[in-house]
Design a protein around this motif. Sequence first.
Motif, mmCIF file in Angstrom:
data_model
loop_
_atom_site.group_PDB
_atom_site.id
_atom_site.type_symbol
_atom_site.label_atom_id
_atom_site.label_comp_id
_atom_site.label_asym_id
_atom_site.label_seq_id
_atom_site.Cartn_x
_atom_site.Cartn_y
_atom_site.Cartn_z
ATOM 1 N N TYR A 14 14.503 15.184 -55.511
ATOM 2 C CA TYR A 14 13.432 14.984 -56.342
ATOM 3 C C TYR A 14 12.292 14.825 -54.914
ATOM 4 O O TYR A 14 10.660 15.703 -55.343
ATOM 5 N N ALA A 15 12.167 13.437 -54.398
ATOM 6 C CA ALA A 15 10.978 13.092 -53.705
ATOM 7 C C ALA A 15 10.340 14.671 -52.934
ATOM 8 O O ALA A 15 9.338 14.758 -52.864
ATOM 9 N N ASP A 35 17.207 21.721 -46.893
ATOM 10 C CA ASP A 35 17.999 20.364 -47.036
ATOM 11 C C ASP A 35 19.523 21.536 -46.158
ATOM 12 O O ASP A 35 19.650 22.129 -46.348
ATOM 13 N N ARG A 36 19.796 20.003 -46.014
ATOM 14 C CA ARG A 36 21.161 20.458 -45.322
ATOM 15 C C ARG A 36 22.363 20.934 -46.117
ATOM 16 O O ARG A 36 23.704 20.760 -45.698
ATOM 17 N N ASN A 43 20.938 14.758 -54.966
ATOM 18 C CA ASN A 43 21.968 13.647 -55.369
ATOM 19 C C ASN A 43 21.907 14.622 -57.277
ATOM 20 O O ASN A 43 22.625 14.013 -58.215
ATOM 21 N N PRO A 60 27.440 11.019 -62.804
ATOM 22 C CA PRO A 60 27.026 11.654 -63.723
ATOM 23 C C PRO A 60 24.944 10.821 -64.002
ATOM 24 O O PRO A 60 24.737 9.182 -63.453
ATOM 25 N N HIS A 61 23.940 11.653 -64.240
ATOM 26 C CA HIS A 61 22.373 10.899 -63.946
ATOM 27 C C HIS A 61 22.038 11.131 -65.004
ATOM 28 O O HIS A 61 22.116 12.524 -66.213
ATOM 29 N N ILE A 62 21.237 10.346 -66.234
ATOM 30 C CA ILE A 62 21.078 10.111 -67.060
ATOM 31 C C ILE A 62 19.644 10.370 -67.271
ATOM 32 O O ILE A 62 18.934 8.985 -66.359
ATOM 33 N N GLU A 240 17.937 7.618 -39.332
ATOM 34 C CA GLU A 240 17.829 8.610 -39.043
ATOM 35 C C GLU A 240 17.139 9.291 -38.235
ATOM 36 O O GLU A 240 17.410 9.728 -36.969
ATOM 37 N N ARG A 346 14.575 7.787 -52.390
ATOM 38 C CA ARG A 346 15.512 6.836 -51.948
ATOM 39 C C ARG A 346 15.960 6.250 -50.981
ATOM 40 O O ARG A 346 16.189 4.988 -50.143
ATOM 41 N N LEU A 353 16.833 3.999 -56.477
ATOM 42 C CA LEU A 353 16.128 3.203 -57.172
ATOM 43 C C LEU A 353 15.989 4.649 -58.242
ATOM 44 O O LEU A 353 17.725 5.433 -57.632
ATOM 45 N N MET A 355 16.042 8.005 -61.265
ATOM 46 C CA MET A 355 15.233 9.313 -61.159
ATOM 47 C C MET A 355 13.801 9.298 -61.278
ATOM 48 O O MET A 355 12.984 9.313 -60.550
HETATM 49 P P1 FAD Z 1 17.882 12.665 -52.723
HETATM 50 O O1 FAD Z 1 18.555 13.301 -53.772
HETATM 51 O O2 FAD Z 1 19.765 11.574 -51.870
HETATM 52 O O3 FAD Z 1 17.444 13.987 -51.501
HETATM 53 C C1 FAD Z 1 17.331 13.970 -50.259
HETATM 54 C C2 FAD Z 1 17.935 15.534 -49.657
HETATM 55 O O4 FAD Z 1 17.440 14.601 -48.327
HETATM 56 C C3 FAD Z 1 19.477 15.472 -49.924
HETATM 57 O O5 FAD Z 1 20.026 16.857 -50.280
HETATM 58 C C4 FAD Z 1 19.669 15.749 -48.675
HETATM 59 O O6 FAD Z 1 20.693 16.373 -48.253
HETATM 60 C C5 FAD Z 1 18.468 15.904 -47.661
HETATM 61 N N1 FAD Z 1 18.675 15.515 -46.380
HETATM 62 C C6 FAD Z 1 18.859 14.116 -45.873
HETATM 63 N N2 FAD Z 1 18.540 14.007 -44.341
HETATM 64 C C7 FAD Z 1 18.424 16.132 -43.774
HETATM 65 C C8 FAD Z 1 17.844 16.375 -42.443
HETATM 66 N N3 FAD Z 1 18.351 15.568 -41.492
HETATM 67 N N4 FAD Z 1 17.615 17.503 -42.455
HETATM 68 C C9 FAD Z 1 18.271 18.282 -44.041
HETATM 69 N N5 FAD Z 1 18.328 17.572 -44.581
HETATM 70 C C10 FAD Z 1 18.582 16.334 -45.110
HETATM 71 N N6 FAD Z 1 19.261 8.225 -61.439
HETATM 72 C C11 FAD Z 1 18.722 7.789 -62.371
HETATM 73 O O7 FAD Z 1 17.288 8.018 -63.254
HETATM 74 N N7 FAD Z 1 19.741 7.256 -63.619
HETATM 75 C C12 FAD Z 1 21.139 7.833 -63.479
HETATM 76 O O8 FAD Z 1 22.303 8.111 -64.256
HETATM 77 C C13 FAD Z 1 21.019 8.067 -62.308
HETATM 78 N N8 FAD Z 1 22.816 9.196 -61.446
HETATM 79 C C14 FAD Z 1 23.106 8.351 -60.226
HETATM 80 C C15 FAD Z 1 24.754 8.467 -59.910
HETATM 81 C C16 FAD Z 1 24.894 8.737 -58.328
HETATM 82 C C17 FAD Z 1 26.385 8.507 -57.878
HETATM 83 C C18 FAD Z 1 23.143 8.295 -57.703
HETATM 84 C C19 FAD Z 1 24.356 8.355 -56.286
HETATM 85 C C20 FAD Z 1 22.132 8.378 -57.569
HETATM 86 C C21 FAD Z 1 21.877 7.995 -59.161
HETATM 87 N N9 FAD Z 1 20.640 8.434 -59.883
HETATM 88 C C22 FAD Z 1 20.434 7.855 -60.907
HETATM 89 C C23 FAD Z 1 19.661 8.240 -58.413
HETATM 90 C C24 FAD Z 1 19.323 9.152 -58.003
HETATM 91 O O9 FAD Z 1 19.664 10.242 -57.197
HETATM 92 C C25 FAD Z 1 18.261 9.771 -56.992
HETATM 93 O O10 FAD Z 1 16.886 8.167 -57.954
HETATM 94 C C26 FAD Z 1 17.000 10.765 -56.985
HETATM 95 O O11 FAD Z 1 18.216 11.516 -56.670
HETATM 96 C C27 FAD Z 1 17.235 10.323 -55.218
HETATM 97 O O12 FAD Z 1 15.849 11.281 -55.204
HETATM 98 P P2 FAD Z 1 15.693 12.259 -53.321
HETATM 99 O O13 FAD Z 1 14.640 12.856 -53.153
HETATM 100 O O14 FAD Z 1 14.343 10.266 -52.893
HETATM 101 O O15 FAD Z 1 16.507 11.974 -52.483
#
Ligand code: FAD
Length: 382
Positions: A14-15, A35-36, A43, A60-62, A240, A346, A353, A355
């Motif tokens: 998302y970010a 993305d790696r 996620n 599960p993501h709700i 990292e 996150r 945090l 989603m």
């Molecule tokens: P991420 O989705 O973690 O994206 C970061 C990306 O960066 C990853 O794909 C990673 O591969 C990539 N990356 C990192 N370092 C590197 C690098 N050096 N080179 C290349 N790529 C890299 N939220 C809800 O609102 N409802 C829910 O029900 C819910 N359930 C969840 C259940 C679980 C098990 C988990 C783990 C999380 C849950 N969440 C839920 C939270 C939600 O997943 C996060 O808030 C959201 O996905 C975070 O987005 P982000 O972009 O910050 O990070």
Amino acid sequence: MSNRYDTLIVGCGYAGSILAERLATQCGQRVLMVDRRDHIGGNAYDYYDEHGVLVHKYGPHIFHTNSDKVVEYLSQFTEWRPYEHRVVASVDGKHVPMPINRTTVNELYGLALETDEEVQAFYDERAEPMDFIRNSEDVVVAKVGRELYEKFFRGYTRKQWERDPSELDKSVCARIPLRTNDDDRYFGDAFQQMPADGYTAIFDRMLDHPNIEVRTSTEFTDVEDQVEYGHLVWTGPIDEFFGERFGKLPYRSLEFELRSEPTPDGGLKLPRATVNEPSFDVPYTRTTEYRHMTGQLEHDWTTMHVEYPRSEGDPYYPIPNEETQALYKRYAALAAERDDVTFVGRLARYQYLNMDQVVGQALATFEKLVASGRVEASGTRA
Ligand code: FAD
Ligand code: UDP
């Protein structure tokens, strides 16, 4: 094609995706995302398995939120389907509603409490009032007492975090409400709906722009010296980025056991979308059957995920407590000195945090970038 980009974005969750969409559509920027992993969505990524069942790859993501702004933004990329998540916990050989509510108390204690006042009186007799709530043990025990805390929170939390609730910030267990009515929904938010075509479809639409180039299965270090870029957006782990120079920030991970079973009658296997296992003696925390939440209510197969907490593996959960915050702050101080890099999400902000909160944070981060003059509508860096 030139290898010069206005912005390089690390991470396609998302970010990263929201920053890419905003910078491309609002500022005319040329953006490269990496993305790696071998997919976009971070996620939140979902996919159809070999039986045609929609599965959330990372558990599960709700979707739930109280923010109109977040719903309005995401609605550009998806239609919605109403869904209110419900969970039962296995306690004392029964499946009872979690969050704890009137039904939970009645079923566990063989009572017939009928009003909020009666349930509140039940809690008050057991609660241990405190002047100051210090941690995730206090936040439960102060309201409902030690017995319900032990039955529902202590074992689950020790498994999930490898720490006692007393060693975790109060915000962790405070995510779960403690109710006196018979509301058995997991969340209380005003908006509780799932994306009609799943999560990955949102990201596909968000990133479908001629100025956005996406490279999956690509590390930051694979492109760092190969392309030129004006600004860097980092959504990976903050420690990292800085080569873990102050030591590794701890993250909790999960191992997912995928279970597919035939359902020739088209029905579902679990009584609710998720069954929690608070007992410390059960090695997993919860089982989720996706079809409850994705709208595939009739299907001849069903797919479930069983979650086993782990200390090694993908960094899924930042761990909120004083010690980790102190270490994070040292990294955050380095980040604050880097005008050339934006840390968002996150992992980059080391915050537990949901989603919707990441969507809100990414939109606010974009607005700040514009306000600071670091990006402008012409697409060049100030
Ligand atoms: P991420 O989705 O973690 O994206 C970061 C990306 O960066 C990853 O794909 C990673 O591969 C990539 N990356 C990192 N370092 C590197 C690098 N050096 N080179 C290349 N790529 C890299 N939220 C809800 O609102 N409802 C829910 O029900 C819910 N359930 C969840 C259940 C679980 C098990 C988990 C783990 C999380 C849950 N969440 C839920 C939270 C939600 O997943 C996060 O808030 C959201 O996905 C975070 O987005 P982000 O972009 O910050 O990070
Ligand atoms: N929790 C618990 N028992 C439960 C459900 C949750 O003790 O049955 C605690 C546990 O510490 C968990 C936290 O509350 O990590 C937040 O739960 P949530 O379901 O929000 O976790 P997530 O979906 O983010 O993994």
